[in-house]
Design a protein around this motif. Structure first.
Motif, mmCIF file in Angstrom:
data_model
loop_
_atom_site.group_PDB
_atom_site.id
_atom_site.type_symbol
_atom_site.label_atom_id
_atom_site.label_comp_id
_atom_site.label_asym_id
_atom_site.label_seq_id
_atom_site.Cartn_x
_atom_site.Cartn_y
_atom_site.Cartn_z
ATOM 1 N N HIS A 63 40.954 13.771 26.210
ATOM 2 C CA HIS A 63 39.728 12.980 26.110
ATOM 3 C C HIS A 63 38.612 13.880 25.581
ATOM 4 O O HIS A 63 38.727 15.099 25.610
ATOM 5 C CB HIS A 63 39.320 12.440 27.498
ATOM 6 C CG HIS A 63 38.903 13.522 28.455
ATOM 7 N ND1 HIS A 63 39.811 14.307 29.134
ATOM 8 C CD2 HIS A 63 37.674 13.991 28.818
ATOM 9 C CE1 HIS A 63 39.173 15.192 29.880
ATOM 10 N NE2 HIS A 63 37.869 15.033 29.699
ATOM 11 N N ASP A 74 34.300 14.339 26.199
ATOM 12 C CA ASP A 74 33.405 13.973 27.295
ATOM 13 C C ASP A 74 32.303 13.051 26.809
ATOM 14 O O ASP A 74 31.681 13.301 25.779
ATOM 15 C CB ASP A 74 32.752 15.235 27.893
ATOM 16 C CG ASP A 74 33.772 16.088 28.633
ATOM 17 O OD1 ASP A 74 34.792 15.533 29.092
ATOM 18 O OD2 ASP A 74 33.534 17.305 28.744
ATOM 19 N N HIS A 81 39.968 17.603 24.893
ATOM 20 C CA HIS A 81 40.593 18.558 25.817
ATOM 21 C C HIS A 81 41.441 17.812 26.845
ATOM 22 O O HIS A 81 41.324 16.592 26.993
ATOM 23 C CB HIS A 81 39.513 19.422 26.483
ATOM 24 C CG HIS A 81 38.395 18.642 27.112
ATOM 25 N ND1 HIS A 81 37.404 18.034 26.378
ATOM 26 C CD2 HIS A 81 38.123 18.345 28.401
ATOM 27 C CE1 HIS A 81 36.566 17.416 27.187
ATOM 28 N NE2 HIS A 81 36.989 17.575 28.434
HETATM 29 FE FE LIG Z 1 36.378 16.522 30.122
#
Ligand SMILES: [Fe+2]
Ligand SMILES: O=C(O)CCC(=O)C(=O)O
Length: 309
Positions: free
Chosen positions: A183, A185, A240
């Motif tokens: 994903h 952020d 990440h």
């Molecule tokens: Fe994250």
């Protein structure tokens, strides 16, 4: 949903796979082959930035350039001499582990709104310090974009800070599962305090997963989706994931910094021109919450993709 069979996608508190002592990964926690952790993952080439002297007029331009390069080329970097003392970092991590080690009935007490209990106080000290650091780093980032150091300061000061405390228990078959799926952020900026390795980033250049080291006293910084929007794609948010191991519980404390709930983020006008047309729709934190309440980011849904024009 019940937790008595292995087909459910979530287990209630007290009946997690770990608490029930499974020696295998339940089907619903297995991840697709391409996302699984390889045994021989290369180490990431981490830009390590020394923030000492960030307010010194002679050193600041060097730090701003280093931060700008890291945002552009890597989407992440690590910082030392960031001004948050080791006892505050250690206190936050030990508070996290104390919390997760509590018996279930005590753990649920801390889920109340009792702001006077020590778990929250110790975490509060770190939360305040990391919010200040996020503003300081964002000032260097907007400066590196040519927008000046105060472009976002008051909006970020008055913005949202979400502190996620993650506990990744040992996994009997770490190669089959993940602590967190790939994903990016939903934040402008994320600051990660980790007690051991496990975090991996998707390399911008060769599009392979690289392991991020965890060093004492060092904080990991991610370019988030809203910084990608602000920079009109100049700084991309980093994808990440978190891998598991069979030996040790891992803790991380993730501080996500965004604008206010209903404040829209859009590409900076200064970064939009004929050669760089606006690539993103505006959105707020609430728009993101509405998105995740209807879509499963674990299944690969990406809010950022819905913003791209
Ligand atoms: Fe994250
Ligand atoms: O545990 C980590 O190191 C990172 C966690 C993370 O990426 C997140 O909470 O968004």
């Amino acid at each position: 949903m019940g937790g008595n069979d292995e087909s459910c996608s979530s287990f209630p508190i007290g009946q997690t796979a770990q608490e029930r002592g499974f020696s295998h990964v339940p089907e619903c926690y297995k991840v697709q082959l391409s996302d699984r952790a390889g045994l021989d993952t290369e180490l990431a080439d981490v830009p390590l930035i020394n923030l000492d002297g960030i307010c010194d007029p002679a050193r600041r331009p060097i730090i701003v350039e280093e931060i700008g390069n890291a945002c552009r080329c890597n989407g992440f970097f690590q910082v030392v001499n960031h001004g948050i003392s080791q006892p505050i970092l250690d206190g936050a991590l030990s508070t996290a582990s104390d919390f997760f080690n509590l018996p279930i009935q005590d753990k649920t007490k801390f889920m109340s709104n009792d702001v006077h209990n020590p778990v929250r106080q110790k975490m509060g000290e770190y939360a305040v310090a990391v919010q200040k650091l996020a503003v300081k780093i964002m000032e260097a980032i907007t400066e590196s974009l040519g927008l000046g150091p105060t472009y976002l300061t008051s909006k970020l000061d008055d913005g949202m800070q979400v502190l996620a405390v993650n506990c990744y228990p040992p996994c009997p078959q770490p190669e089959l599962s993940l602590g967190l799926p790939p994903h990016s952020d939903y934040s402008c900026l994320t600051i990660v305090l980790q007690d051991s390795p496990g975090l991996q980033i998707l390399d911008f250049e060769d599009k392979t997963w690289k392991a991020v080291p965890a060093m004492q006293g060092v904080l990991q910084v991610h370019v988030g989706d809203h910084l990608e929007v602000l920079s009109n794609g100049k700084y991309e948010s980093v994808v990440h994931k978190v891998t598991l191991n069979s030996e040790k519980t891992r803790f991380s404390i993730v501080s996500l910094h965004s604008l206010g709930m209903d404040v829209k983020m859009e590409a900076a006008k200064e970064l939009v021109d004929e050669d760089h047309p606006n690539g993103y729709r505006e959105s707020s934190f609430r728009d993101f919450l509405n998105f995740i309440s209807k879509n499963d980011i674990g299944e690969g849904s990406s809010f950022l993709n819905t913003l791209k024009i």
